[in-house]
Motif scaffolding. Sequence first.
Motif, PDB file in Angstrom:
ATOM      1  N   PHE A  90       0.858  -1.187   0.000  1.00 44.61           N
ATOM      2  CA  PHE A  90       0.000   0.000   0.000  1.00 44.61           C
ATOM      3  C   PHE A  90       0.891   1.232   0.000  1.00 44.61           C
ATOM      4  O   PHE A  90       1.968   1.240   0.598  1.00 44.61           O
ATOM      5  CB  PHE A  90      -0.907   0.009   1.244  1.00 44.61           C
ATOM      6  CG  PHE A  90      -1.666   1.274   1.456  1.00 44.61           C
ATOM      7  CD1 PHE A  90      -2.842   1.530   0.763  1.00 44.61           C
ATOM      8  CD2 PHE A  90      -1.200   2.247   2.347  1.00 44.61           C
ATOM      9  CE1 PHE A  90      -3.546   2.717   0.974  1.00 44.61           C
ATOM     10  CE2 PHE A  90      -1.897   3.421   2.545  1.00 44.61           C
ATOM     11  CZ  PHE A  90      -3.062   3.661   1.855  1.00 44.61           C
ATOM     12  N   ALA A  91       0.417   2.289  -0.643  1.00 49.40           N
ATOM     13  CA  ALA A  91       1.054   3.601  -0.618  1.00 49.40           C
ATOM     14  C   ALA A  91      -0.042   4.652  -0.658  1.00 49.40           C
ATOM     15  O   ALA A  91      -1.016   4.532  -1.423  1.00 49.40           O
ATOM     16  CB  ALA A  91       2.009   3.782  -1.797  1.00 49.40           C
ATOM     17  N   GLY A  92       0.084   5.658   0.188  1.00 47.79           N
ATOM     18  CA  GLY A  92      -0.947   6.687   0.224  1.00 47.79           C
ATOM     19  C   GLY A  92      -0.462   7.938   0.922  1.00 47.79           C
ATOM     20  O   GLY A  92       0.584   7.961   1.588  1.00 47.79           O
ATOM     21  N   THR A 101      -7.429  10.751   0.454  1.00 56.24           N
ATOM     22  CA  THR A 101      -8.061  10.630  -0.868  1.00 56.24           C
ATOM     23  C   THR A 101      -7.066  10.194  -1.931  1.00 56.24           C
ATOM     24  O   THR A 101      -7.467   9.823  -3.027  1.00 56.24           O
ATOM     25  CB  THR A 101      -8.686  11.980  -1.266  1.00 56.24           C
ATOM     26  OG1 THR A 101      -7.667  12.981  -1.276  1.00 56.24           O
ATOM     27  CG2 THR A 101      -9.804  12.367  -0.298  1.00 56.24           C
ATOM     28  N   CYS A 102      -5.751  10.236  -1.579  1.00 56.91           N
ATOM     29  CA  CYS A 102      -4.682   9.843  -2.509  1.00 56.91           C
ATOM     30  C   CYS A 102      -4.078   8.553  -2.001  1.00 56.91           C
ATOM     31  O   CYS A 102      -3.299   8.563  -1.037  1.00 56.91           O
ATOM     32  CB  CYS A 102      -3.654  10.956  -2.628  1.00 56.91           C
ATOM     33  SG  CYS A 102      -2.228  10.512  -3.657  1.00 56.91           S
ATOM     34  N   ALA A 103      -4.439   7.408  -2.607  1.00 57.86           N
ATOM     35  CA  ALA A 103      -3.947   6.111  -2.144  1.00 57.86           C
ATOM     36  C   ALA A 103      -3.894   5.138  -3.289  1.00 57.86           C
ATOM     37  O   ALA A 103      -4.643   5.249  -4.266  1.00 57.86           O
ATOM     38  CB  ALA A 103      -4.841   5.573  -1.027  1.00 57.86           C
ATOM     39  N   SER A 104      -3.022   4.139  -3.172  1.00 58.53           N
ATOM     40  CA  SER A 104      -2.886   3.133  -4.228  1.00 58.53           C
ATOM     41  C   SER A 104      -4.147   2.292  -4.368  1.00 58.53           C
ATOM     42  O   SER A 104      -4.406   1.715  -5.434  1.00 58.53           O
ATOM     43  CB  SER A 104      -1.683   2.243  -3.935  1.00 58.53           C
ATOM     44  OG  SER A 104      -1.858   1.584  -2.698  1.00 58.53           O
ATOM     45  N   SER A 163       3.265   0.706   3.230  1.00 61.60           N
ATOM     46  CA  SER A 163       3.171  -0.456   4.122  1.00 61.60           C
ATOM     47  C   SER A 163       3.555  -1.718   3.384  1.00 61.60           C
ATOM     48  O   SER A 163       3.323  -1.853   2.183  1.00 61.60           O
ATOM     49  CB  SER A 163       1.747  -0.598   4.679  1.00 61.60           C
ATOM     50  OG  SER A 163       0.826  -0.894   3.648  1.00 61.60           O
ATOM     51  N   THR A 164       4.148  -2.645   4.128  1.00 55.71           N
ATOM     52  CA  THR A 164       4.551  -3.946   3.612  1.00 55.71           C
ATOM     53  C   THR A 164       3.902  -5.018   4.472  1.00 55.71           C
ATOM     54  O   THR A 164       3.962  -4.939   5.706  1.00 55.71           O
ATOM     55  CB  THR A 164       6.083  -4.103   3.659  1.00 55.71           C
ATOM     56  OG1 THR A 164       6.665  -3.074   2.847  1.00 55.71           O
ATOM     57  CG2 THR A 164       6.512  -5.450   3.137  1.00 55.71           C
TER      58      THR A 164
END
Length: 561
Positions: A90-92, A101-104, A163-164
């Motif tokens: 995940f990336a945001g 509002t900006c997330a993978s 996150s991983t």
Amino acid sequence: MAALLSVALLPIGLMAVFQTQRVAEQASENAELALLALTEKAASIERRDVRQATGAAATLAALVPNLIEDPEICSARMRAVTDRVPQFGFAGYIPTNGIMTCASSGAPYDFSDDPIFAEAMANPRPRVQITGSGPISGDTVLMISVPVFEPGTGAMAGYVTISTPYSSLSLFKAQDFSEDLLELVTFNGQGQILSTMDETSNVGAFLPEALTLREISQGPSRAIRAQDASGEERIYTFAPVEQGLFYVLGIWEEGAQMSGERSGQMLTVLFPALMWLVSLVVALMAVHRLLTRHLQRLGRQMALFAAARRLPDRPDAGDPPTEILRIQQAFQAMTDVLIRDEAAMENAVRAKSVLVKEIHHRVKNNLQLISSIINLQIRDSDNDETRQALRRTQDRVHGMATIHRDLYQTNESGLVNVGNLIREVVVRSVELSGEHHDVDLQIDVADVWLYPDQAVPLSLLASEGVINALKHMPEEGAGSRWLAVQFTEDGDEERRCTFEIRNETPAEPRPIQRPGGMGRKLIRAFATQLDADVRTKEAGGIFRLEVTFTASDFAPAPGAY
């Protein structure tokens, strides 16, 4: 002997112990380095992923201020990062209001009520966090967060988070850890534990008691020894994954070492003890062969000779050294001389004892002969006073004969039981007085052993005392008449003896023809020989004689040996 030999081997032993200590310290250092290398290896596996995630988050944090106006483009950029790096789940971007509002994932999410987000906004800085339930995926994830600042003003704008999944972490997978590893802990720069090797273990019991995780993180990779919360000694190996963000701490048993080092150290520890033991055994065997066994044999011979006068064996038995052989020969010669001298002394003592007994026997016979001659004189005399004087002399001679009879019949110590002697003298004196028919005679005499130097005068003093007491009694038939004789010893070291004669008959005594006669003079003379204190009372039919003296040891005459 073992102690003396140990002292002789002490310098060599100290050198061996010193060298062993040096080897043990070096082995311990090598073991700690080996454990630290394992921890560093585990940290290096994650260092690449964490740094990659941190770099990606920092890059996105620089781009987000230019993309935030269009959430779709921003989300597309986030997806491009997660697609390019498979381990990124995940990336945001989370702004300060918490509305992402900006997330993978493309879906918005509200973090405004999340306590982790609130704490992050209060302290803006890069963060590494492991959460057990990710807000997006719902799984355990490792989150790397980098703050975003507005261009120009530098005001805090939010966080970029990558996150991983925890399951993709290789920190606890396929690691060649020793069985001595108790726990492998990851923590962040604030000292908060992020993960453990065994999620069910009580990791707090293994942490060092005197150091916090934050204190441990202040420094380079290292291995330290410290006590845990239960007081057990542990080895702690520390390695940073990303300085200031992510750290790994290995907790090992105190004796944890590589197997080769452990066996090598065991050999170095056993070597001084083995060297001392072998040297001691060789020295003791040599001493026993040349000296100890011969001295033990000589000691047994001496003990047997002292206990039973058993003569020793031939001195050359056992092939002893020359010095021991000379001692054994001298001892054998000494035993031969002692046996002959003791035999001669026993013969001399036996001959002396027979001679002394013969002397006492002859003296007793001569005194009895004198007593018989005096008895003949008594029968031929017509004068009552003469017969009375001769009878008193005969009584004194009989007392001395009795002493020599007891010395003849007693053991070889030369002592006389004065108790028996006083009983016989008192009874005989009362019988010879002819007034024993109505006299109540009370005798309380203890068995006291004295040498003849005191036994003879004491028995004669008793005879004279009884005669004087009878003289102070009323005439026969004039009333109750009693006589008490007592002789005691106090039993202490001084051996104080007391002889007492009492006649307390309340009646008019018979008239005494010669007051202060021979009896009183003899009593004083005998008391002087005893070195005694004499107290007498003669009045109104009462007679009391008390003699106190100290029993003395035998003192030979000057020149007697």
